[in-house]
Design a protein around this motif. Structure first.
Motif, PDB file in Angstrom:
ATOM      1  N   MET A  15       0.848  -1.173   0.000  1.00 44.39           N
ATOM      2  CA  MET A  15       0.000   0.000   0.000  1.00 44.39           C
ATOM      3  C   MET A  15       0.897   1.241   0.000  1.00 44.39           C
ATOM      4  O   MET A  15       1.858   1.324   0.733  1.00 44.39           O
ATOM      5  CB  MET A  15      -0.907   0.006   1.229  1.00 44.39           C
ATOM      6  CG  MET A  15      -1.748   1.240   1.283  1.00 44.39           C
ATOM      7  SD  MET A  15      -2.832   1.410   2.700  1.00 44.39           S
ATOM      8  CE  MET A  15      -3.181  -0.212   3.192  1.00 44.39           C
ATOM      9  N   ARG A  16       0.506   2.145  -0.840  1.00 46.07           N
ATOM     10  CA  ARG A  16       1.224   3.414  -0.948  1.00 46.07           C
ATOM     11  C   ARG A  16       0.654   4.426   0.031  1.00 46.07           C
ATOM     12  O   ARG A  16      -0.527   4.406   0.339  1.00 46.07           O
ATOM     13  CB  ARG A  16       1.046   3.947  -2.358  1.00 46.07           C
ATOM     14  CG  ARG A  16       2.334   4.377  -3.000  1.00 46.07           C
ATOM     15  CD  ARG A  16       2.160   4.593  -4.445  1.00 46.07           C
ATOM     16  NE  ARG A  16       1.644   5.947  -4.661  1.00 46.07           N
ATOM     17  CZ  ARG A  16       1.101   6.334  -5.780  1.00 46.07           C
ATOM     18  NH1 ARG A  16       0.972   5.506  -6.775  1.00 46.07           N
ATOM     19  NH2 ARG A  16       0.667   7.559  -5.928  1.00 46.07           N
ATOM     20  N   ILE A  17       1.492   5.328   0.488  1.00 45.60           N
ATOM     21  CA  ILE A  17       1.057   6.409   1.367  1.00 45.60           C
ATOM     22  C   ILE A  17       1.373   7.725   0.680  1.00 45.60           C
ATOM     23  O   ILE A  17       2.482   7.918   0.174  1.00 45.60           O
ATOM     24  CB  ILE A  17       1.765   6.334   2.736  1.00 45.60           C
ATOM     25  CG1 ILE A  17       1.438   5.001   3.426  1.00 45.60           C
ATOM     26  CG2 ILE A  17       1.365   7.514   3.611  1.00 45.60           C
ATOM     27  CD1 ILE A  17       2.202   4.765   4.708  1.00 45.60           C
ATOM     28  N   GLU A  18       0.387   8.599   0.645  1.00 45.94           N
ATOM     29  CA  GLU A  18       0.556   9.917   0.025  1.00 45.94           C
ATOM     30  C   GLU A  18       0.024  10.983   0.966  1.00 45.94           C
ATOM     31  O   GLU A  18      -0.966  10.772   1.660  1.00 45.94           O
ATOM     32  CB  GLU A  18      -0.202  10.003  -1.303  1.00 45.94           C
ATOM     33  CG  GLU A  18       0.317   9.134  -2.410  1.00 45.94           C
ATOM     34  CD  GLU A  18       1.598   9.633  -3.050  1.00 45.94           C
ATOM     35  OE1 GLU A  18       1.992  10.797  -2.804  1.00 45.94           O
ATOM     36  OE2 GLU A  18       2.201   8.855  -3.806  1.00 45.94           O
ATOM     37  N   LEU A  19       0.674  12.116   0.953  1.00 46.11           N
ATOM     38  CA  LEU A  19       0.180  13.266   1.695  1.00 46.11           C
ATOM     39  C   LEU A  19      -1.012  13.867   0.953  1.00 46.11           C
ATOM     40  O   LEU A  19      -1.085  13.804  -0.274  1.00 46.11           O
ATOM     41  CB  LEU A  19       1.273  14.330   1.821  1.00 46.11           C
ATOM     42  CG  LEU A  19       2.570  13.924   2.516  1.00 46.11           C
ATOM     43  CD1 LEU A  19       3.611  15.019   2.349  1.00 46.11           C
ATOM     44  CD2 LEU A  19       2.310  13.632   3.973  1.00 46.11           C
ATOM     45  N   VAL A  20      -1.914  14.469   1.687  1.00 44.89           N
ATOM     46  CA  VAL A  20      -3.073  15.097   1.054  1.00 44.89           C
ATOM     47  C   VAL A  20      -2.615  16.196   0.085  1.00 44.89           C
ATOM     48  O   VAL A  20      -3.221  16.390  -0.969  1.00 44.89           O
ATOM     49  CB  VAL A  20      -4.085  15.618   2.107  1.00 44.89           C
ATOM     50  CG1 VAL A  20      -3.568  16.832   2.841  1.00 44.89           C
ATOM     51  CG2 VAL A  20      -5.427  15.904   1.462  1.00 44.89           C
ATOM     52  N   THR A  21      -1.522  16.863   0.409  1.00 46.38           N
ATOM     53  CA  THR A  21      -1.008  17.892  -0.498  1.00 46.38           C
ATOM     54  C   THR A  21      -0.506  17.274  -1.801  1.00 46.38           C
ATOM     55  O   THR A  21      -0.658  17.862  -2.867  1.00 46.38           O
ATOM     56  CB  THR A  21       0.113  18.718   0.166  1.00 46.38           C
ATOM     57  OG1 THR A  21       1.113  17.829   0.672  1.00 46.38           O
ATOM     58  CG2 THR A  21      -0.423  19.562   1.299  1.00 46.38           C
ATOM     59  N   SER A  22       0.075  16.073  -1.728  1.00 50.26           N
ATOM     60  CA  SER A  22       0.505  15.379  -2.949  1.00 50.26           C
ATOM     61  C   SER A  22      -0.698  15.012  -3.796  1.00 50.26           C
ATOM     62  O   SER A  22      -0.652  15.102  -5.028  1.00 50.26           O
ATOM     63  CB  SER A  22       1.277  14.106  -2.603  1.00 50.26           C
ATOM     64  OG  SER A  22       2.453  14.396  -1.915  1.00 50.26           O
ATOM     65  N   LEU A  23      -1.766  14.596  -3.135  1.00 52.36           N
ATOM     66  CA  LEU A  23      -2.984  14.263  -3.870  1.00 52.36           C
ATOM     67  C   LEU A  23      -3.522  15.486  -4.592  1.00 52.36           C
ATOM     68  O   LEU A  23      -3.951  15.405  -5.744  1.00 52.36           O
ATOM     69  CB  LEU A  23      -4.045  13.691  -2.925  1.00 52.36           C
ATOM     70  CG  LEU A  23      -5.381  13.317  -3.555  1.00 52.36           C
ATOM     71  CD1 LEU A  23      -5.207  12.241  -4.620  1.00 52.36           C
ATOM     72  CD2 LEU A  23      -6.362  12.869  -2.491  1.00 52.36           C
ATOM     73  N   LYS A  24      -3.487  16.616  -3.923  1.00 49.84           N
ATOM     74  CA  LYS A  24      -3.972  17.849  -4.552  1.00 49.84           C
ATOM     75  C   LYS A  24      -3.140  18.201  -5.791  1.00 49.84           C
ATOM     76  O   LYS A  24      -3.681  18.616  -6.803  1.00 49.84           O
ATOM     77  CB  LYS A  24      -3.902  19.010  -3.561  1.00 49.84           C
ATOM     78  CG  LYS A  24      -4.915  18.930  -2.446  1.00 49.84           C
ATOM     79  CD  LYS A  24      -4.713  20.081  -1.475  1.00 49.84           C
ATOM     80  CE  LYS A  24      -5.626  19.977  -0.270  1.00 49.84           C
ATOM     81  NZ  LYS A  24      -5.366  21.052   0.698  1.00 49.84           N
ATOM     82  N   ARG A  25      -1.820  18.037  -5.686  1.00 51.86           N
ATOM     83  CA  ARG A  25      -0.934  18.425  -6.793  1.00 51.86           C
ATOM     84  C   ARG A  25      -0.878  17.392  -7.909  1.00 51.86           C
ATOM     85  O   ARG A  25      -0.727  17.751  -9.068  1.00 51.86           O
ATOM     86  CB  ARG A  25       0.480  18.668  -6.268  1.00 51.86           C
ATOM     87  CG  ARG A  25       0.639  20.004  -5.583  1.00 51.86           C
ATOM     88  CD  ARG A  25       2.075  20.262  -5.181  1.00 51.86           C
ATOM     89  NE  ARG A  25       2.217  19.774  -3.814  1.00 51.86           N
ATOM     90  CZ  ARG A  25       3.216  19.022  -3.360  1.00 51.86           C
ATOM     91  NH1 ARG A  25       4.194  18.688  -4.139  1.00 51.86           N
ATOM     92  NH2 ARG A  25       3.242  18.618  -2.119  1.00 51.86           N
ATOM     93  N   ARG A  26      -0.980  16.099  -7.545  1.00 55.40           N
ATOM     94  CA  ARG A  26      -0.747  15.041  -8.528  1.00 55.40           C
ATOM     95  C   ARG A  26      -1.928  14.080  -8.637  1.00 55.40           C
ATOM     96  O   ARG A  26      -1.751  12.891  -8.876  1.00 55.40           O
ATOM     97  CB  ARG A  26       0.502  14.261  -8.124  1.00 55.40           C
ATOM     98  CG  ARG A  26       1.746  15.100  -8.036  1.00 55.40           C
ATOM     99  CD  ARG A  26       3.003  14.325  -7.610  1.00 55.40           C
ATOM    100  NE  ARG A  26       2.973  12.909  -7.848  1.00 55.40           N
ATOM    101  CZ  ARG A  26       3.073  11.986  -6.871  1.00 55.40           C
ATOM    102  NH1 ARG A  26       3.183  12.335  -5.619  1.00 55.40           N
ATOM    103  NH2 ARG A  26       3.073  10.704  -7.166  1.00 55.40           N
TER     104      ARG A  26
END
Length: 85
Positions: free
Chosen positions: A1-12
């Motif tokens: 499972m990958r972990i992403e920051l909410v800010t990364s989700l917003k940008r990418r």
């Protein structure tokens, strides 16, 4: 499972969703270092929903048995014949 920051989700978002659909590997979205949401592909979500429906049906059946709300096979056939005739 990958972990992403909410800010990364917003940008990418487009890239993350494309990878999610290709790999079908859930993504954990974190906000301020804490888990905030899971992102899963549509097919996995639909499979989970189908499993949940099946489990809920089984639980209702078990509850009916425990409460004595059952009929014999003969009784069930009689009831069904009224609807199918």
């Amino acid at each position: 499972m990958r972990i992403e920051l909410v800010t990364s989700l917003k940008r990418r978002a487009t890239e993350i969703i494309r990878e999610l659909n290709q790999k079908r590997d859930p993504v954990l979205i974190t906000e301020h270092g804490k888990p905030a949401a899971y992102l899963i592909d549509v097919q996995s979500f639909q499979e989970i929903m189908k499993r949940n429906e099946l489990l809920e049906g089984l639980a209702r059946g078990e509850s009916a048995i425990e409460q004595g709300r059952v009929v014999s096979q003969v009784g069930a056939k009689e009831r069904m014949s009224k609807w199918l005739a």
